[in-house]
Design a protein around this motif. Structure first.
Motif, PDB file in Angstrom:
ATOM      1  N   HIS A 154       0.817  -1.214   0.000  1.00  0.00           N
ATOM      2  CA  HIS A 154       0.000   0.000   0.000  1.00  0.00           C
ATOM      3  C   HIS A 154       0.851   1.265   0.000  1.00  0.00           C
ATOM      4  CE1 HIS A 154       1.025  -0.704   4.188  1.00  0.00           C
ATOM      5  NE2 HIS A 154       0.730   0.558   4.450  1.00  0.00           N
ATOM      6  N   LEU A 155       2.112   1.155   0.471  1.00  0.00           N
ATOM      7  CA  LEU A 155       2.990   2.324   0.490  1.00  0.00           C
ATOM      8  C   LEU A 155       3.471   2.690  -0.914  1.00  0.00           C
ATOM      9  CD1 LEU A 155       5.067   1.537   3.712  1.00  0.00           C
ATOM     10  CD2 LEU A 155       3.176   3.143   3.446  1.00  0.00           C
ATOM     11  N   LEU A 156       3.323   1.760  -1.851  1.00  0.00           N
ATOM     12  CA  LEU A 156       3.664   2.062  -3.239  1.00  0.00           C
ATOM     13  C   LEU A 156       2.647   3.013  -3.862  1.00  0.00           C
ATOM     14  CD1 LEU A 156       4.704  -1.518  -4.420  1.00  0.00           C
ATOM     15  CD2 LEU A 156       6.217   0.408  -4.007  1.00  0.00           C
ATOM     16  N   LYS A 157       1.558   3.273  -3.133  1.00  0.00           N
ATOM     17  CA  LYS A 157       0.531   4.189  -3.626  1.00  0.00           C
ATOM     18  C   LYS A 157       0.348   5.373  -2.683  1.00  0.00           C
ATOM     19  CE  LYS A 157      -1.991   0.286  -5.643  1.00  0.00           C
ATOM     20  NZ  LYS A 157      -3.273  -0.480  -5.638  1.00  0.00           N
ATOM     21  N   GLY A 158       1.173   5.457  -1.641  1.00  0.00           N
ATOM     22  CA  GLY A 158       1.036   6.518  -0.658  1.00  0.00           C
ATOM     23  C   GLY A 158       1.856   7.738  -0.993  1.00  0.00           C
ATOM     24  N   ARG A 159       2.156   8.538   0.054  1.00  0.00           N
ATOM     25  CA  ARG A 159       2.866   9.801  -0.144  1.00  0.00           C
ATOM     26  C   ARG A 159       4.246   9.604  -0.739  1.00  0.00           C
ATOM     27  NH1 ARG A 159       1.607  13.089   5.449  1.00  0.00           N
ATOM     28  NH2 ARG A 159      -0.642  13.230   5.209  1.00  0.00           N
ATOM     29  N   MET A 259      14.909  12.485   0.324  1.00  0.00           N
ATOM     30  CA  MET A 259      14.586  12.830  -1.064  1.00  0.00           C
ATOM     31  C   MET A 259      13.072  12.860  -1.251  1.00  0.00           C
ATOM     32  SD  MET A 259      17.290  10.408  -3.086  1.00  0.00           S
ATOM     33  CE  MET A 259      19.009  10.274  -2.559  1.00  0.00           C
ATOM     34  N   GLY A 260      12.393  11.836  -0.701  1.00  0.00           N
ATOM     35  CA  GLY A 260      10.945  11.772  -0.832  1.00  0.00           C
ATOM     36  C   GLY A 260      10.259  12.951  -0.170  1.00  0.00           C
TER      37      GLY A 260
END
Length: 305
Positions: A154-159, A259-260
């Motif tokens: 799910h973190l692949l679609k998060g912030r 970086m993110g």
């Protein structure tokens, strides 16, 4: 004139809070904590001083974003480097081990003793299926944490989706380290890092300097990536992303999370992935920040007259 400049230099180098001078605060305000109000900046600096974490070493950072009900909101987050730095101050600190695990690896772990057996039998290891971290502490049981790929999908679609896609192995290992250190040493970390639901499209409207409309969508500034009409969209996007990565180095950002956080704060992304125009606008901002950073470093090197 010389005495005046010397006095100004002395004031600039005088500690204002903790180990931070006014010059440090000005740099933080214009880079690491860009977009914060004076009150938010004060809270961030006080948190740095209280925890002993250094924002210039990417140990702690903040993100400012808009929320539907509360307007501009600041989130203070501790990077893995900060987690490890805090743990090392503990008198019982004993180190840790952590690694990603791939399909062709031989891996098993005793969750009671916290002792892993991890063998890499081939250089063709296959896809990453998870990660682990064992945090050691003198006089206390070992704490082992296992993160499987499905737990972070799910973190692949998060912030931080782009960072997870580009640096998946680093991110999943850091995720395991954070969990293990939180359990072993009671170090609290922002819950944003542990699977908080992705923000709504309205909440993703971060407080960034929006210069997207100022950039000709068919042109890329020559100081970043040469324009080439014959490039297809995929090649162009790759060239832009490569330049973004090089600019991260120039800005001193080496940690994927930092970086993110920087991209979240300064790159206005309307869709799920940044477009060429959005990355171009982001590069414009990065170029300005690089110039500011170089100017600040040059000022530090100047001798008072």
């Amino acid at each position: 004139m010389g005495n005046s400049n010397t006095q100004l230099q002395a004031v600039s180098d005088e500690l204002v809070i903790g180990n931070f001078t006014q010059k440090h605060l000005d740099i933080i305000k214009s880079t690491i904590a860009k977009g914060t109000s004076n009150e938010q900046l004060q809270l961030f600096i006080q948190t740095c001083v209280r925890t002993g974490l250094d924002p210039f070493l990417n140990q702690i950072y903040c993100i400012v974003y808009n929320t539907r009900d509360h307007g501009p909101t600041m989130s203070i987050q501790i990077a893995v480097e900060g987690i490890v730095a805090l743990a090392k101050k503990h008198p019982q600190y004993k180190g840790f081990i952590a690694s990603e695990v791939k399909q062709e690896d031989e891996f098993e772990i005793d969750m009671v003793t916290g002792e892993p057996k991890h063998r890499i039998t081939s250089m063709n290891r296959g896809q990453t299926v998870g990660a682990y971290c064992v945090a050691y502490r003198e006089g206390a049981p070992n704490i082992a944490v296992i993160i499987t790929r499905d737990q972070v999908e799910h973190l692949l679609k998060g912030r931080n989706s782009q960072m997870w896609k580009d640096y998946f192995d680093d991110m999943i290992v850091k995720h395991a380290i954070k969990r293990a250190f939180k359990r072993q040493y009671g170090i609290e970390v922002s819950e944003d890092e542990f699977g908080a639901a992705a923000p709504s499209s309205e909440e993703r409207s971060y407080e960034r300097r929006d210069i997207t409309e100022e950039v000709d969508k068919a042109t890329v500034n020559q100081t970043t990536v040469p324009a080439d009409e014959s490039q297809d969209e995929a090649s162009r996007l790759k060239a832009l992303k490569d330049q973004v990565k090089r600019n991260y180095v120039k800005l001193g950002l080496t940690d994927p999370e930092a970086m993110g956080a920087h991209m979240q704060q300064f790159c206005k992304v309307k869709g799920e992935k940044p477009t060429a125009a959005e990355l171009t606008a982001y590069l414009k901002i990065m170029e300005m920040q690089i110039q500011e950073k170089q100017a600040a470093e040059s000022a530090d090197d100047e001798l008072p007259i």
